[in-house]
Design a protein around this motif. Structure first.
Motif, short mmCIF file in Angstrom:
data_model
loop_
_atom_site.label_atom_id
_atom_site.label_comp_id
_atom_site.label_asym_id
_atom_site.label_seq_id
_atom_site.Cartn_x
_atom_site.Cartn_y
_atom_site.Cartn_z
N THR A 1 12.44 11.05 79.19
CA THR A 1 13.06 12.21 78.83
C THR A 1 12.95 13.23 79.89
O THR A 1 12.34 13.31 80.84
N THR B 1 23.02 11.54 74.49
CA THR B 1 22.29 12.80 74.35
C THR B 1 23.40 13.82 73.76
O THR B 1 24.42 13.55 73.92
N GLU C 1 13.47 15.81 70.85
CA GLU C 1 13.32 14.35 70.70
C GLU C 1 13.48 13.75 69.43
O GLU C 1 12.94 14.22 68.27
N ILE D 1 19.33 20.70 72.82
CA ILE D 1 19.86 19.33 73.47
C ILE D 1 18.96 18.43 72.86
O ILE D 1 17.69 18.73 72.62
N THR E 1 22.04 5.36 76.30
CA THR E 1 21.34 6.49 75.38
C THR E 1 22.38 7.70 75.38
O THR E 1 23.21 7.97 76.38
N ASP F 1 23.21 17.45 83.11
CA ASP F 1 23.03 18.18 81.81
C ASP F 1 22.99 19.68 82.29
O ASP F 1 23.54 20.60 81.34
N THR G 1 14.76 21.90 73.45
CA THR G 1 15.20 20.29 73.58
C THR G 1 14.27 19.73 72.64
O THR G 1 13.15 20.12 72.09
N ASP H 1 17.56 14.55 72.90
CA ASP H 1 17.39 13.18 73.55
C ASP H 1 17.87 13.38 75.02
O ASP H 1 18.72 12.36 75.21
N PRO H 2 17.51 14.15 75.84
CA PRO H 2 18.08 14.16 77.10
C PRO H 2 17.21 13.12 78.18
O PRO H 2 16.08 12.94 77.75
#
Ligand SMILES: N[C@@H](CCC(=O)N[C@@H](CS)C(=O)NCC(=O)O)C(=O)O
Ligand SMILES: [Fe+2]
Length: 376
Positions: free
Chosen positions: A64, A15, A55, A28, A13, A39, A53, A30-31
């Motif tokens: 996540t 981020t 998504e 940020i 993935t 992070d 944050t 898609d952490p």
């Protein structure tokens, strides 16, 4: 400032961190929860203050860290409105704009991989999540996926962007980092030059195995990663980061459960911030003040929590904040400190594990130490 691209090898993935150079406010995308410590360290080293944050969709292959990042940094959470992520403070609609410092990011609804999936545009960069991958695209065989919707999202929404737009995907399984709209329009093996009917056949014939963690990941991601049955991975993720594990700033300190108990006997106020449901399920601490931390990310500050806390803790008394695993209590201790209270975080919470990896089976936390608690 260019987007900062970070990678989680376990799930392949990507981020992304975007920042406003002037104010240092950041966002940020898609952490990943296993990368929380990394992070937080990256944000700290770059001197960035996390404002959001975000998504791209409800992930099926990893969990996540949005909820935890919000607890640790005060960021607000945002997610596409069609993704069922009820804990996200901002539910994004097509065309919505998120601001961080002087910067603006625009949300584009690009359904197909999932019905709620979105891509995000910032300057000349498109963060396409799993809608458009490099020489590929997200699968459409689960989670309300639709090959026809994906075809339209790619060809009518994303391919309408200027050719020079840089494509930053949600995953890459072959070591590539980014592409451009122009390159994908001409070279993407699944979609370039294909009709809708041809694309649907390609997608139907993929026959990919089910993501390994789908059953665990989808429900967890619908609460921004906060409601998980197993809390151990979060504790492990925090253990690598001294700031996250022991943030000297922001509240008076961390106390182990036994010491918290002794202080409580000496007159400190023990505040159990778990939800009513959690107390019902697991057990409650007789004599503790019950005050649920109903601060889903982005709702800080919550007036009823603040009022209850001020009423419960007389001036000059210490407050001891207890949650389930010792994560939420950090955020609550910070809030109590802002309200002028001498506040401590009770380590390991009611039933947390102090050191899962090093001392497997030797559990800590209020309940595990045999301190007073009862089933309802
Ligand atoms: N093997 C991975 C799953 C990979 C996967 O299915 N990825 C999704 C994104 S969540 C996808 O759309 N993949 C498209 C592809 O592999 O072509 C796992 O077990 O987690
Ligand atoms: Fe996905």
């Amino acid at each position: 400032m260019q987007p900062i691209q970070l990678f989680d090898p376990a799930s392949s993935t990507y981020t992304y961190v975007l920042a406003d150079e002037g104010t240092r406010e950041a966002l940020i995308i898609d952490p990943v929860d296993e990368q929380l410590a990394r992070d937080l360290a990256a944000l700290r080293e770059l001197g960035l203050k996390l404002a959001w944050t975000l998504e791209t969709h409800t992930h099926a292959d990893h969990i996540t860290s949005a909820g935890l990042l919000a607890e640790h940094t005060g960021a607000r959470t945002a997610a596409p409105e069609g993704c069922g992520i009820g804990t996200a403070a901002v539910q994004l609609k097509d065309g919505d704009v998120l601001r961080f410092g002087a910067e603006e990011l625009k949300a584009l609804h690009t359904p197909g991989h999932t019905a709620g999936s979105m891509s995000y545009l910032w300057r000349g960069h498109a963060f396409t999540g799993d809608t458009l991958l490099i020489n590929g695209c997200g699968r459409t065989d689960f989670q309300s996926g639709s090959a026809a919707a994906l075809y339209r999202s790619i060809t009518e929404v994303l391919f309408a962007l200027p050719d020079a737009t840089i494509v930053w995907p949600g995953h890459d399984y072959n070591g590539r980092s980014h592409s451009t709209i122009g390159a994908e329009k001409t070279g993407n093996a699944r979609v370039a030059g294909k009709t809708l009917a041809e694309f649907v056949i390609v997608m139907t014939e993929l026959n990919l195995p089910k993501p390994r963690r789908i059953d665990e990941a989808v429900p967890a991601n619908q609460s921004s990663g906060l409601r998980q049955d197993a809390e151990a991975p979060r504790t492990a993720a925090l253990a690598g980061d001294p700031l996250a594990a022991r943030p000297a700033q922001g509240y008076a300190g961390d106390v182990p459960p036994q010491l918290a108990y002794d202080w409580w006997q000496d007159g400190a106020v023990l505040v159990d911030i778990r939800s009513d449901a959690e107390r019902e399920w697991v057990g409650f601490v007789p004599g503790a003040v019950s005050l649920a931390w109903k601060q889903w990310p982005g709702m800080v500050p919550n007036p009823s929590f603040d009022k209850g806390l001020k009423e419960a803790v007389p001036p000059g008394k210490k407050a001891l904040l207890l949650c389930r695993s010792g994560v939420r209590s950090i955020a609550a201790a910070r809030r109590a400190t802002e309200l002028g209270i001498e506040a401590y975080n009770v380590l390991e919470g009611f039933e947390g594990d102090p050191d899962e990896n090093a001392q497997r089976g030797k559990r800590g936390g209020w309940r595990m130490l045999g301190l007073p608690w009862r089933q309802r």
